[in-house]
Design a protein around this motif. Structure first.
Motif, PDB file in Angstrom:
ATOM      1  N   ASP A 204       0.882  -1.135  -0.259  1.00 14.48           N
ATOM      2  CA  ASP A 204      -0.051   0.103  -0.709  1.00 14.48           C
ATOM      3  C   ASP A 204       0.921   1.522   0.157  1.00 14.48           C
ATOM      4  N   ARG A 205       2.275   1.466   0.209  1.00 14.06           N
ATOM      5  CA  ARG A 205       3.116   2.357   0.264  1.00 14.06           C
ATOM      6  C   ARG A 205       4.018   2.253  -0.999  1.00 14.06           C
ATOM      7  N   VAL A 206       4.296   1.008  -1.883  1.00 13.90           N
ATOM      8  CA  VAL A 206       4.653   1.695  -2.910  1.00 13.90           C
ATOM      9  C   VAL A 206       4.125   1.745  -4.137  1.00 13.90           C
ATOM     10  N   THR A 207       4.323   2.126  -4.436  1.00 11.17           N
ATOM     11  CA  THR A 207       3.741   3.139  -6.109  1.00 11.17           C
ATOM     12  C   THR A 207       4.582   3.409  -6.954  1.00 11.17           C
ATOM     13  N   GLY A 208       5.639   2.654  -7.058  1.00  9.19           N
ATOM     14  CA  GLY A 208       6.561   2.821  -8.654  1.00  9.19           C
ATOM     15  C   GLY A 208       7.207   3.514  -8.899  1.00  9.19           C
ATOM     16  N   GLN A 209       8.109   3.626 -10.129  1.00  2.03           N
ATOM     17  CA  GLN A 209       7.567   5.447 -11.303  1.00  2.03           C
ATOM     18  C   GLN A 209       6.542   5.963 -11.455  1.00  2.03           C
ATOM     19  N   LEU A 210       6.266   7.299 -11.175  1.00  2.00           N
ATOM     20  CA  LEU A 210       5.065   7.845 -12.419  1.00  2.00           C
ATOM     21  C   LEU A 210       5.932   8.942 -13.024  1.00  2.00           C
ATOM     22  N   PRO A 239      15.825  11.934 -18.877  1.00  2.00           N
ATOM     23  CA  PRO A 239      16.906  10.738 -19.340  1.00  2.00           C
ATOM     24  C   PRO A 239      18.433  11.642 -17.971  1.00  2.00           C
ATOM     25  N   LYS A 240      18.656  12.616 -18.116  1.00  4.89           N
ATOM     26  CA  LYS A 240      20.404  12.865 -17.443  1.00  4.89           C
ATOM     27  C   LYS A 240      19.498  12.603 -16.188  1.00  4.89           C
ATOM     28  N   LEU A 241      18.460  13.121 -15.440  1.00  6.41           N
ATOM     29  CA  LEU A 241      18.402  13.079 -13.628  1.00  6.41           C
ATOM     30  C   LEU A 241      17.436  11.270 -13.415  1.00  6.41           C
ATOM     31  N   ASP A 242      17.941  11.285 -11.785  1.00  8.23           N
ATOM     32  CA  ASP A 242      17.623  10.079 -11.116  1.00  8.23           C
ATOM     33  C   ASP A 242      15.936  10.161 -10.650  1.00  8.23           C
ATOM     34  N   TYR A 243      15.473   9.499 -10.605  1.00  7.88           N
ATOM     35  CA  TYR A 243      14.138   9.290 -10.177  1.00  7.88           C
ATOM     36  C   TYR A 243      14.029  10.164  -8.832  1.00  7.88           C
ATOM     37  N   SER A 244      14.516  10.396  -7.974  1.00  8.34           N
ATOM     38  CA  SER A 244      14.213  11.065  -6.783  1.00  8.34           C
ATOM     39  C   SER A 244      14.089  12.580  -7.398  1.00  8.34           C
ATOM     40  N   THR A 245      15.667  12.947  -7.817  1.00  8.75           N
ATOM     41  CA  THR A 245      15.906  14.509  -8.312  1.00  8.75           C
ATOM     42  C   THR A 245      14.843  14.679  -9.250  1.00  8.75           C
ATOM     43  N   LEU A 246      14.378  13.812 -10.427  1.00  3.43           N
ATOM     44  CA  LEU A 246      13.038  13.916 -10.905  1.00  3.43           C
ATOM     45  C   LEU A 246      12.441  14.517 -10.262  1.00  3.43           C
ATOM     46  N   ASP A 247      11.302  13.523  -8.963  1.00  2.00           N
ATOM     47  CA  ASP A 247      10.846  13.998  -8.297  1.00  2.00           C
ATOM     48  C   ASP A 247      10.645  15.381  -7.306  1.00  2.00           C
ATOM     49  N   ASN A 248      11.488  15.332  -7.487  1.00  3.12           N
ATOM     50  CA  ASN A 248      12.005  17.285  -6.558  1.00  3.12           C
ATOM     51  C   ASN A 248      11.742  17.900  -7.200  1.00  3.12           C
ATOM     52  N   LEU A 249      12.272  18.180  -8.683  1.00  9.06           N
ATOM     53  CA  LEU A 249      12.079  19.527  -9.941  1.00  9.06           C
ATOM     54  C   LEU A 249      10.783  19.465 -10.087  1.00  9.06           C
ATOM     55  N   ALA A 483      28.423  -0.827  -2.878  1.00  9.12           N
ATOM     56  CA  ALA A 483      27.224  -0.808  -4.363  1.00  9.12           C
ATOM     57  C   ALA A 483      27.122   1.296  -4.898  1.00  9.12           C
ATOM     58  N   PRO A 484      26.905   0.942  -6.184  1.00 12.96           N
ATOM     59  CA  PRO A 484      26.772   2.726  -6.325  1.00 12.96           C
ATOM     60  C   PRO A 484      25.886   2.915  -5.956  1.00 12.96           C
ATOM     61  N   SER A 485      25.659   4.628  -5.210  1.00 12.16           N
ATOM     62  CA  SER A 485      24.426   5.282  -4.476  1.00 12.16           C
ATOM     63  C   SER A 485      24.727   7.081  -4.903  1.00 12.16           C
ATOM     64  N   LYS A 486      24.853   7.394  -4.244  1.00 15.26           N
ATOM     65  CA  LYS A 486      24.447   8.980  -4.665  1.00 15.26           C
ATOM     66  C   LYS A 486      25.423   9.075  -5.704  1.00 15.26           C
ATOM     67  N   THR A 487      26.417   8.995  -5.686  1.00 15.61           N
ATOM     68  CA  THR A 487      27.437   9.447  -7.119  1.00 15.61           C
ATOM     69  C   THR A 487      27.601   8.137  -8.156  1.00 15.61           C
ATOM     70  N   TYR A 526      13.522   3.644  -2.105  1.00 13.41           N
ATOM     71  CA  TYR A 526      12.887   4.512  -2.724  1.00 13.41           C
ATOM     72  C   TYR A 526      12.856   5.065  -2.849  1.00 13.41           C
ATOM     73  N   GLU A 527      14.422   5.390  -3.073  1.00 18.97           N
ATOM     74  CA  GLU A 527      14.563   7.020  -4.367  1.00 18.97           C
ATOM     75  C   GLU A 527      14.800   6.571  -5.481  1.00 18.97           C
ATOM     76  N   GLU A 528      14.740   5.235  -6.037  1.00 19.03           N
ATOM     77  CA  GLU A 528      14.172   5.030  -7.405  1.00 19.03           C
ATOM     78  C   GLU A 528      12.650   4.481  -7.442  1.00 19.03           C
TER      79      GLU A 528
END
Length: 759
Positions: A204-210, A239-249, A483-487, A526-528
């Protein structure tokens, strides 16, 4: 009817006890006799036409009277008959009906009458203790209910059936602990497709990418052309943004910018904002209202300055400038929307904000670095304390009392749980308290020895532990792959002995006792907003029988319990809390203070810019930073630019080789990286030698040999050698005394410095 009765007399529906079989048979016959008077071609249609199918409470209150009109049978026999009819798939009971009908025999009847082979396979895969535990019994009940509703066996249960059950269970008032464990069992059996959800726990809390359209529409943009423009802009940037950044934008441009303009200026439809409109918008979003609940339950509202005000202005300014730049390439698409930017470049300058944040973080680091060892020790002590409490509880039988300190506790009567009640009657979960204490200790040790981000720690798997063979000596060096994370930059860390002990302890805890393997877990990012592939994550725990990934919130709460246990305070008397990211700053600060070059610390921390690494370092003197930068500037003017890059493999091997050259026969040399031996390799005399307690016998042999050599020199009159031998003897005896003091726990008195008078 006789066909149904004959079916119930055969295995697997026939009961082992004759009395039970008679009750089931007579009750089933009476129900069928009663249903025969209702319309329908099947027994299911007749059941649905009867008043019993409308409400389970009416069945419980009037069922005996209804069926009694057809045959005089006891109510217990009628209930047994209904269950065996449902178990034989003669009648199917909806989930909502079953939730309202309470009986203790439903699970056992279904397990006896339905899919015995499937249940046998399931029992082989489930831990016997979990099978009989409270959560296991509820999971078995969930499977039984689904089969009574949908028909078939365990292999016929689909992901949709499981999701529907989970939704209906949450709507009901039934205790749903263990309500998703049955889904994990179905996955273990291999009955669910590969694209089915990994778990129902967070469904109920997982929406996936919009989509970009959904990101814009969730904030309600009234102007259709502007809505289309925002969607196109986000699609261009995606294409140049991760999903979390796109969501904030998307949130910044829709909710915080355009939706606010529409709310205060209805009908606005142009990006060319009048100066008054733009100024009013910037003033509104300079502050925000912070609401806190007072102890009496009322809300307290306070107007505070927005910490992300500059970031919001930068996003809007970039929106205007991107459109203007794209209009030169695609004038037909972007040209009509080109407008003067309402935000000047000076307004987006964040130097002041960065300096404030840096000063606040530096102060936070300075306060916590001296208390780091005390906090780490408190985490270990807290875990030992909670573990001792748990062992004291498990040492007494269920229902017995035991004493901890001055308080008397009573263990609950359920032998499958580790719960007890305190003298006031409050229920305490000793196993959960020990669990939180362990993971608090594990998180503290992992973070302070690696400097990793919390999301990197939670994504660390058993596969991240690798071995590297040094090409020069052939020695095996343990490494930890981050594992790759922020960068999105993968890196490896050298595993210290302390970190190796922590990782080994974690592995022993999460390993499956039956197979010896670490369970595979598909964690949700939860970020992606995506599911990661199954991996043997180290930071996982058994949540009611279902393995679950640890969350950052769980780690923060566990650290808060350690803080409450030790009671650390800062200079103002407030609790000195430790956030997971504090350990990253402390790790970098301590590494640079210990002589690690900043560009090596940059690689270890995974920063793309050395300025970021230096920003984490709080204790590094300002004049040293400036001198280092000036030196780099001068060297760049004299040397090729190719030298200023990420360290090469040779440089990294030289860094690793430093630790090889520090290893001695009687201990370890503690000289800093990049420094040569200043004592001409007279290691026994050197104060930088850290003796190994295991080599005490070798040091004793060296001391005895020196005594023999001094005695020989005195006999032969070699007075020139006696003084040097006595210095070596004093050094060897000092190292032996250090080992003896460490073993006994006594401190070493180094004496007080004295002033020498000049002759």
């Amino acid at each position: 009817m006789e066909e149904v009765i004959t079916l119930l007399d055969r295995p697997p529906f026939r009961a082992e006890k004759q009395h039970t079989q008679w009750a089931r048979r007579s009750g089933a016959r009476a129900i069928l006799d009663w249903l025969a008077d209702f319309p329908g071609e099947s027994w299911q249609e007749r059941w649905e036409a009867s008043p019993a199918a409308q409400c389970p409470r009416r069945w419980a209150q009037q069922g005996h009277a209804w069926v009694g009109t057809a045959a005089p049978v006891r109510w217990s026999s009628i209930q047994a008959g209904l269950l065996i009819l449902a178990g034989a798939d003669v009648i199917r009971l909806p989930l909502t009906w079953q939730f309202g009908y309470r009986t203790t025999h439903l699970r056992s009847v279904v397990e006896q009458a339905r899919d015995r082979e499937g249940y046998a396979r399931l029992r082989e895969k489930v831990d016997p203790k979990r099978w009989t535990a409270v959560g296991g019994r509820r999971a078995r009940l969930a499977l039984a209910r689904i089969m009574l509703t949908k028909g078939g066996g365990l292999a016929d249960i689909t992901a949709g059936d499981a999701i529907q059950y989970s939704i209906e269970l949450r709507k009901s008032e039934i205790d749903n602990s263990g309500g998703t464990l049955f889904y994990s069992w179905l996955r273990d059996l291999g009955h669910l497709p590969s694209d089915a959800p990994a778990t129902l726990r967070f469904l109920d809390r997982v929406t996936g990418q919009l989509t970009c359209e959904q990101l814009v529409d969730r904030h309600g943009v009234a102007c259709a052309p502007i809505r289309r423009l925002l969607i196109d802009y986000l699609e261009e940037r995606r294409p140049k943004l991760d999903y979390s950044t796109l969501d904030n934008l998307a949130r910044a441009l829709t909710r915080n910018f355009w939706s606010d303009l529409e709310r205060h200026h209805p009908g606005i439809a142009s990006l060319d904002l009048p100066p008054g409109v733009a100024s009013a918008w910037k003033e509104r979003f300079r502050t925000r209202t912070q609401r806190r609940k007072r102890p009496d339950g009322t809300l307290e509202e306070t107007v505070v300055e927005r910490a992300d005000h500059a970031l919001l202005l930068m996003a809007v300014r970039a929106f205007y400038l991107d459109i203007a730049r794209w209009a030169a390439e695609e004038p037909a698409r972007w040209g009509p929307w080109v407008a003067p930017c309402p935000i000047k470049e000076a307004e987006t300058s964040n130097r002041k904000r960065i300096k404030r944040v840096k000063a606040r973080m530096d102060q936070r680091t300075r306060e916590r670095l001296p208390a780091l060892e005390a906090f780490a020790q408190a985490a270990a002590d807290h875990h030992r304390h909670q573990s001792a409490r748990l062992q004291a509880l498990l040492a007494v039988p269920p229902g017995a009392t035991f004493t901890l300190g001055d308080a008397v506790y009573t263990r609950t009567k359920n032998a499958t749980t580790a719960n007890a009640r305190d003298p006031h009657g409050a229920l305490l979960r000793f196993d959960l308290a020990e669990h939180r204490a362990f993971w608090a200790w594990a998180a503290v040790e992992f973070l302070r020895h690696t400097g990793a981000r919390i999301e990197e720690m939670l994504e660390t798997s058993h596969h991240a532990m690798i071995q590297y063979r040094l090409p020069t000596t052939g020695e095996i060096v343990p490494l930890l792959q981050i594992a790759p994370s922020k960068t999105d930059q993968e890196r490896v860390l050298l595993v210290s002995p302390e970190l190796a002990d922590v990782l080994a302890t974690i592995i022993r805890r999460v390993r499956d006792p039956r197979t010896g393997a670490i369970p595979l877990l598909a964690a949700y990012d939860y970020e992606e907003r995506t599911w990661n592939p199954p991996a043997p994550l180290l930071f996982q725990w058994d949540r009611g029988g279902e393995t679950s990934r640890m969350s950052g919130e769980f780690i923060r709460k566990a650290l808060a319990e350690v803080l409450a246990y030790i009671g650390l305070t800062d200079s103002t008397g407030q609790p000195l809390d430790f956030a997971p990211h504090d350990f990253r700053r402390l790790f970098i600060t301590d590494a640079i203070r210990s002589g690690l070059p900043p560009h090596i610390a940059q690689v270890i921390a995974g920063h793309t810019n050395i300025n970021t690494t230096m920003g984490y370092h709080a204790i590094y003197p300002t004049e040293t930073i400036e001198a280092h930068r000036a030196f780099i500037t001068r060297r760049r003017a004299l040397r090729p630019a190719e030298e200023y890059r990420t360290p090469t493999d040779a440089e990294w091997e030289d860094f690793l080789g430093h630790f090889e050259r520090r290893k001695l026969s009687v201990g370890t040399c503690a000289r800093a990286y990049g420094t040569a031996c200043i004592h001409e390799h007279a290691c026994v005399r050197c104060s930088l030698l850290r003796p190994d307690p295991a080599q005490r016998g070798r040091l004793v042999e060296i001391r005895d040999n020196l005594l023999d050599r001094i005695a020989e020199a005195e006999r032969e009159g070699w007075l020139g050698e006696i003084e040097g031998l006595q210095v070596s003897l004093a050094g060897a005896q000092s190292k032996i005394d250090q080992i003896n003091s460490a073993a006994s726990g006594r401190s070493v008195m180094l004496g007080l410095p004295t002033l020498r008078t000049s002759p």
